[in-house]
Design an enzyme around this catalytic site. Structure first.
Site, mmCIF file in Angstrom:
data_model
loop_
_atom_site.group_PDB
_atom_site.id
_atom_site.type_symbol
_atom_site.label_atom_id
_atom_site.label_comp_id
_atom_site.label_asym_id
_atom_site.label_seq_id
_atom_site.Cartn_x
_atom_site.Cartn_y
_atom_site.Cartn_z
ATOM 1 N N HIS A 1 37.811 -26.366 15.612
ATOM 2 C CA HIS A 1 37.885 -25.603 17.229
ATOM 3 C C HIS A 1 36.508 -26.258 17.702
ATOM 4 O O HIS A 1 35.404 -25.541 17.891
ATOM 5 C CB HIS A 1 37.813 -24.366 16.833
ATOM 6 C CG HIS A 1 37.541 -23.660 17.798
ATOM 7 N ND1 HIS A 1 37.694 -23.558 19.172
ATOM 8 C CD2 HIS A 1 37.194 -21.999 17.940
ATOM 9 C CE1 HIS A 1 37.994 -22.993 20.478
ATOM 10 N NE2 HIS A 1 36.443 -22.162 19.151
ATOM 11 N N CYS B 1 34.992 -20.604 25.188
ATOM 12 C CA CYS B 1 36.310 -21.093 23.960
ATOM 13 C C CYS B 1 37.289 -20.935 25.071
ATOM 14 O O CYS B 1 38.645 -22.636 24.690
ATOM 15 C CB CYS B 1 36.695 -20.608 22.827
ATOM 16 S SG CYS B 1 35.037 -20.463 21.456
#
Ligand SMILES: [Zn+2]
Lengths: 134, 415
Positions: free
Chosen positions: B362, B84
């Protein structure tokens, strides 16, 4: 130098509920699961040893939404082994709805479970399991 | 090393998109290039973030195709992957290529199209960020990792779990309030809006009308906010998202000729940690503490000099722990800081004025770039209703995997 304790050797022992690790001749620390060098001091001077397979739960969760290939609910926990390292596995023989904060600090004993491989894994997998003592 | 400036930024709206990863990236990239008063031919290299393109779209080598899509098929392109933290790692590398003098103008960013995966498949592929031999077989999931963090935190600081859960809920409430003010956010609604919409829908359909007294009671209701991994409920978790973001970086000399408001990269940091079991007590994430220290030292600032921080709130507890590791609050005090409103826009430090991963969304390969876009826009004073007044220094913080990769970028006004 050859990889001292390979994943294959580690999981073969785990399949017999034996927890193998590496004891460092330089600093005395334990490394488990295995690495090429000691996690404490990076020494390559390591001996393969059998650990006690006992420890205390440091944290846990109940997985209610599982990844593909797993059936929820189940408990994942991290245990601090008596020799020092932390190890992740499944806490078994506990009702998922009775898994509360009281579990933290509970003594456990190691076992194992075989997880079938999926299209992304390098074959069949083995996980540590933990059963509460007393 | 030369000074490096961000001279243009662009991002798509985050959420569920019908567009391909490359189409989204091109939209963000051209916005950033046009804003820089440049043409694609002025770009010397592409630093490209994407995590799961192979699983989402069956695509490898996406960086090269992305450059071709904006008319620069022959420049060097490199794909970055730090779970991420992918796009932040790309930004740090892009910064170094310009700082070193090797390039004058580069494009950096990321893209992700996670919504094409269903939840079990997405949960499986995201879990590839955990140690696949020694943790994956236990069936660990990303929410599971942060759920264990919440239990560890509650136990360590002797905070009763219901109390901590309330403080975590306040993170979600704040970030949704901020997200409502962000036209690029996936969720442009407060938790109260969502609650009231449910009540309205029930009464329209002639169903029993729920009687939640406030957002807290709504969030405690596991019928509308189911448990994902104890103690995390749905609204403690960020969504799966599609989206892209991009920035143009240039040497300061070049930047001076192209924009009145160059935003300087004042400091960067990046550190790694081993698998979760090796990190032991992960309420204090060593990689994050070290990475932030690198960035603060390079920028010559202290945590209290930061006006706003876009940080990695993939889960509500993650925001609390991040604010401590970055030095904004003492260890064990982050949860209380949220409760006291110290992380709101206009308070001690604005945390996630964009809405954060929680409300803005996200798209994992794009997140770090989107965080940087928000900080740049905040420093330029262009954030409208969510503007942090007088912001001069902003920071990003991006966490990959089980905190195995952490990257920080500190930005400041260059005018
Ligand atoms: Zn050692």
């Amino acid at each position: 130098m050859e990889y001292k304790l390979t994943h294959k050797a580690y999981t073969s022992a785990l399949r017999e509920n034996r927890l193998l690790g590496l004891k460092c001749n330089a600093c005395g620390g334990y490394t488990v699961p295995p690495k090429k060098v000691c996690i404490e001091c990076a020494s390559e001077d390591l001996d393969v040893v059998e650990l006690s397979g006992r420890g205390e739960i440091r944290t846990f969760t109940v997985i209610r939404v599982a990844a593909e290939g797993f059936q929820a609910p189940y408990i994942v926990g991290i245990v601090e082994l008596d020799e020092g390292p932390w190890l992740m596995g499944n806490v078994i023989d506990v009702d998922c709805d009775e898994a509360t904060m009281d579990m933290i600090g509970r003594r456990v004993r190691l076992g194992h479970a075989v997880i079938p491989g999926d299209k992304f894994s390098a074959g069949e997998r083995v996980t540590a399991t933990f059963s509460l003592e007393n | 090393m030369r000074e490096v400036a961000v001279i243009g930024v662009g991002m798509t709206r985050f959420g569920v998109s019908q567009n391909t990863s490359i189409e989204m990236f091109s939209e963000a990239a051209m916005e950033a290039i046009n804003e820089s008063n440049l043409k694609p031919k002025d770009i010397e290299a592409l630093f490209f973030g994407n995590v799961l393109g192979t699983h989402e779209e069956g695509q490898m080598g996406m960086a090269a195709y992305a450059a071709a899509d904006i008319g620069i098929p022959n420049i060097p392109t490199t794909r970055f992957e730090g779970v991420c933290a992918t796009a932040s790692v790309a930004i740090r590398d892009a910064f170094m290529w310009v700082a070193s003098g090797y390039c004058d103008v580069v494009l950096v960013g990321g893209t992700e199209r996670a919504s094409v995966m269903d939840t079990p498949y997405a949960t499986r592929t995201f879990a590839m960020g955990s140690d696949s031999y020694y943790e994956g077989p236990a069936g660990i999931t990303f929410p599971g990792v942060f759920a264990m963090l919440a239990h560890l935190y509650a136990h360590k600081y002797a905070i009763p779990l219901p109390k901590l859960k309330e403080q975590m809920a306040m993170v979600a409430i704040k970030n949704h309030q901020n997200g409502k003010l962000n036209p690029k956010a996936q969720f442009q609604a407060t938790i109260r809006d969502l609650m009231e919409a449910r009540i309205a829908r029930a009464s329209q359909r002639g169903q029993p009308v729920p009687t939640w007294a406030d957002e807290m009671e709504f969030l405690r209701d596991i019928k509308v906010n189911p448990v994902i991994a104890d103690p995390l409920q749905l609204y403690d978790c960020c969504p799966f998202s599609d989206g892209a973001a991009a920035l143009v970086l240039a040497s300061r000399d070049k930047a001076r000729r192209l924009t009145d408001k160059p935003v300087l990269i004042a400091g960067v940091g990046q550190c790694s940690a081993g698998p979760l079991h090796n990190q032991k007590d992960f309420t204090r994430m060593k990689a994050r503490i070290l990475s932030a220290k690198q960035a603060y030292t390079q920028a010559g600032i202290e945590p209290q000099d930061v006006d706003l921080c876009e940080l990695h709130d993939c889960f509500t507890i993650a925001e609390i722990v991040a604010t401590e590791c970055l030095g904004f609050f003492e260890f064990g005090q982050g949860s209380q800081a949220v409760e006291q409103g110290e992380t709101r826009i206009g308070a001690k430090i604005a945390i996630n004025p964009s809405g954060g991963l929680k409300a803005k969304g996200h798209p994992i390969g794009a997140t770090g770039a989107a965080q940087a876009c928000e900080v740049v826009n905040q420093l330029r004073g262009e954030c409208g209703k969510r503007q942090v007044e007088g912001a001069k220094i902003g920071m990003t913080d991006t966490l990959g995997g089980d905190a195995c990769t952490i990257c920080n970028v500190i930005l400041k006004r260059g005018w």
